[in-house]
Enzyme design. Structure first.
Site, PDB file in Angstrom:
ATOM      1  N   LYS A  15      34.281  33.611  40.417  1.00 23.32           N
ATOM      2  CA  LYS A  15      34.855  34.810  40.113  1.00 23.32           C
ATOM      3  C   LYS A  15      35.540  34.575  38.900  1.00 23.32           C
ATOM      4  O   LYS A  15      36.174  33.338  38.497  1.00 23.32           O
ATOM      5  CB  LYS A  15      35.500  35.152  41.315  1.00 23.32           C
ATOM      6  CG  LYS A  15      36.825  34.288  41.785  1.00 23.32           C
ATOM      7  CD  LYS A  15      38.211  34.382  41.152  1.00 23.32           C
ATOM      8  CE  LYS A  15      39.115  33.418  41.776  1.00 23.32           C
ATOM      9  NZ  LYS A  15      40.150  33.174  40.481  1.00 23.32           N
ATOM     10  N   ASP A 140      41.378  32.230  48.406  1.00 17.09           N
ATOM     11  CA  ASP A 140      40.333  33.136  47.742  1.00 17.09           C
ATOM     12  C   ASP A 140      38.960  33.275  48.720  1.00 17.09           C
ATOM     13  O   ASP A 140      38.160  33.857  48.377  1.00 17.09           O
ATOM     14  CB  ASP A 140      39.789  32.238  46.513  1.00 17.09           C
ATOM     15  CG  ASP A 140      40.910  32.366  45.503  1.00 17.09           C
ATOM     16  OD1 ASP A 140      41.874  33.379  45.621  1.00 17.09           O
ATOM     17  OD2 ASP A 140      40.617  31.971  44.456  1.00 17.09           O
TER      18      ASP A 140
END
Length: 282
Positions: A15, A140
């Site tokens: 990401k 995350d």
């Protein structure tokens, strides 16, 4: 269709933080943030082979990381504990995502193990439960299980899906391993950026509040941003060390990589709209 005892490969995508603001701090010391998390097609590969014996084994652990403390092993054992599943799994990881790079590599690996085993072990846990379990492994992990580009708030646990424009990214990896706790504990860190709301999100918002502190501690990050800024608006992702810039075509991005000085490491990646394993949970 292959049997459950064959090796099967699953992607663990990275990401990017298109921006990252620190808007406050809780009494327990955790920072409140706002960010847009963007999935990209640069990925590790997680290879899994189910076994009936119940053992979870990491067959190629990273140097210096005991297999038992690896996030992929912890993710598999967490699912066993949660569900009472008697099956086990052998794990291999082909690393492409830089460690300590701010692209979520370890968290994504753990999320891919959870999503893949949810299907391979036929657990059928709902996405929300997988996300709750994933949070105990890392901040995350829930995002990768959520599996859509998102406006992220709180300490990273509040996610609103958003559509982001298609883009091609040049990502540079300065050869430094950034300590996230060191960046967040720096007394000079900006912690009072005014909050924004989803309707006011703009592609012009590109600030990363961690960047200034990281650049002071790691000049290599600053050097990479300066070099990439010749071509487009460059900034750091997460707490570093990777920096990136967005381009509208793969040709533009490839031309930048072609110019890359030999001492720098870089990649071209494409935006994803959803995690490749999104359908593995409901």
């Amino acid at each position: 269709m292959s049997s459950s005892y064959d090796w099967q490969d699953f992607p663990a995508p990275a990401k990017l933080n298109l921006f990252l603001h620190i808007i406050g701090r809780r009494n327990d010391g955790y920072h409140l943030l706002q960010s847009v998390f963007q999935l990209i097609d640069l990925a590790d590969t997680i290879s899994l082979r189910v076994n009936e014996g119940g053992e979870v084994q990491h067959l190629n652990p990273l140097p210096g990381v005991p297999a038992d403390s690896d996030l992929t092993v912890r993710a598999a054992r967490l699912l066993q504990k949660e569900t009472g599943c008697s099956k086990g799994v052998d794990i291999r990881v082909t690393k492409r995502l830089p460690m300590g790079g701010g692209v979520g590599g370890g968290s994504s690996d753990a999320a891919t193990v959870m999503l893949a085993l949810n299907r391979l072990w036929q657990l059928n846990l709902p996405r929300v439960r997988l996300m709750e379990l994933g949070l105990s492994l890392g901040a995350d992990v829930p995002f990768f299980i959520f599996g859509e580009n998102a406006f992220v708030e709180g300490i990273g646990e509040i996610m609103t899906p958003i559509l982001t424009p298609e883009a091609h990214f040049v990502i540079l990896h300065p050869q430094v391993h950034v300590s996230t706790p060191q960046i967040f504990s720096d007394p000079n860190l900006t912690r009072d950026t005014p909050p924004i709301t989803v309707p006011h999100l703009s592609s012009a918002i590109t600030q990363n509040d961690l960047e200034e502190v990281a650049c002071k501690s790691y000049p290599e990050i600053s050097e990479s941003i300066t070099w990439l800024s010749q071509y487009a608006n460059a900034r750091m992702t997460g707490s570093g060390s990777c920096v990136f810039a967005s381009f509208s075509s793969p040709n533009e991005a490839n031309r930048v990589i072609y110019d890359l000085p030999k001492k720098m490491t870089g990649y071209v990646a494409r935006s994803l709209s959803k995690h490749p394993l999104h359908e593995f949970a409901e």
